[in-house]
Enzyme design. Structure first.
Site, PDB file in Angstrom:
ATOM      1  CB  SER A 171      -1.270  13.782  -5.549  1.00 25.30           C
ATOM      2  OG  SER A 171      -2.547  13.029  -4.690  1.00 25.30           O
TER       3      SER A 171
ATOM      4  CE  LYS B 229      -9.213   5.425  20.301  1.00 28.40           C
ATOM      5  NZ  LYS B 229      -9.367   6.807  19.792  1.00 28.40           N
TER       6      LYS B 229
END
Length: 409
Positions: free
Chosen positions: A215, A268
């Site tokens: 990765s 949110k």
């Protein structure tokens, strides 16, 4: 004659009577002494009893439960971790740089202006790198989880080191030694861009893949013009993780707990445990993961000179063995690290090239010891609950900010 004979038995008969009287007297004397002794003992016992405080018949008795076998094993491991953590603080430390550091600190004491100190340190760093004026290549270690800073990785140090090597006239190349499962997108890309800038000075970047270059570790390796790997390396894991979400709303409802977050903006509070994820929120997070993924695959295609379609076929998040990576053109060769250094010397046409190892020196503080003991205890508790070593290590030791180029092995 008869009188004498008669008198003797009387004398003999009187002797037993005297002996009996004497024995009786001795018995009476012994009885009286015993009585006196008993009386003295009773008085002493009475005094001792009066001296001791009287215990209330209702005084509570605390009984501590016997620890179980599991608790004993847990306590043993905690004790071992504490002792092993304290041991380094009592062992002598041998460092070849101690003398030079002490000299530097003495010189710095003569400066009062902080800007002067920074200038001096910068010049001192260049002197150390320049050495004897011999051409050199520096090994930079990318080890552990790639993030701002941890016990095996320091982002600021690596970026400063790349910049210093770029300005160093003696330095001709950087050799990346990579042993990392990856890390955050931000830090991985910062190092990649710093290496790309370093190459604009006409210098070269080489990468050697150690036990793992997955990765974000492979992302950084893509800055190299030549990628070499150990035959046992794990390579690839081209993909992105963009957050983990746990929905605990049903569990909270079952145990009678209601949690509410006051917020403005409908998204949110997304990814909070007390609110179920909506399809819109999942699409938002997926778009972030896809954006980082496109950036990763684009860098692989550019570095390895591949078609995008081929990169997409390889970039499904899996890891490859070194041989598989070589067959898929993800690396250039398989060799030992010593052979890699010899290849670099040949490529730079300098058999006398000096190889400088810039290995990160781990500094253990008492705070690290305390947090390390806490993490060990947490990992052990998770392992006892789940039976999974990998899950215990991930949940107790690794804390990443997302999105991340990370291989959770």
């Amino acid at each position: 004659m008869s009188d004498q004979i008669t008198e003797k038995p009387e004398e003999q008969a009187s002797e037993p009577i005297q002996q009996t009287e004497t024995t009786a007297g001795q018995t009476q004397t012994a009885d009286s002494s015993k009585a006196e002794a008993q009386a003295e003992n009773s008085e002493a016992t009475t005094q001792t009893a009066s001296a001791k405080p009287q215990k209330s018949k209702f005084s509570p008795r605390i009984k501590f439960p016997q620890p179980s076998k599991g608790a004993k094993i847990f306590a043993f491991f905690v004790l071992v971790s504490v002792l092993s953590g304290l041991l380094p603080f009592f062992l002598p430390k041998h460092n070849s740089l101690i003398k030079s550091i002490s000299v530097e600190s003495k010189i710095l004491d003569d400066f009062d202006d902080i800007s002067t100190v920074k200038t001096f340190r910068k010049k001192l760093r260049k002197v150390k790198l320049n050495g004897k004026g011999q051409e050199s290549a520096s090994i930079i270690h990318i080890e552990g989880v790639i993030q701002k800073k941890n016990r095996t990785y320091d982002q600021e140090r690596i970026l400063n080191l790349i910049k210093d090597l770029e300005e160093n006239a003696d330095n001709k190349a950087i050799i990346l030694f990579i042993n990392s499962p990856g890390g955050t997108v931000y830090e991985s890309d910062e190092v990649y861009l710093a290496l790309e800038k370093y190459k604009t000075s006409g210098k070269k970047v080489y990468a050697y893949l150690g036990p793992m270059a997955a990765s974000g570790g492979y992302y950084i390796a893509c800055a190299a013009t030549n990628i070499m790997a150990n035959r046992n390396s794990l390579v690839g894991s081209i993909g992105t993780i963009c957050g983990q979400f746990t929905d605990a709303t049903e569990l909270l409802a079952k145990i009678g707990i209601k949690s509410t977050t006051i917020h403005s903006g409908k998204n949110k509070n997304m990814m909070n445990f007390n609110e179920a994820m909506t399809e819109e929120q999942q699409a938002i997070m997926q778009s972030l993961a896809d954006s980082a993924y496109e950036q990763f695959t684009g860098i692989v295609a550019k570095s390895r000179k591949m078609q995008d379609s081929k990169v997409y076929a390889l970039a499904d998040g899996r890891i490859y063995s070194a041989q598989q990576a070589l067959e898929h053109d993800l690396i250039d060769s398989i060799c030992s690290f010593e052979d890699a250094k010899n290849q670099i010397k040949a490529d730079l046409e300098n058999p006398n090239l000096e190889i400088i190892d810039e290995e990160f020196e781990e500094k253990t503080t008492f705070y690290d010891f305390l947090t390390g003991t806490g993490k060990f205890a947490k990992a052990l508790a998770i392992f006892l609950q789940t039976g999974s070593i990998s899950q215990a290590l991930r949940q107790s030791c690794i804390q990443l900010t997302y999105p991340a180029y990370y291989c959770p092995l």
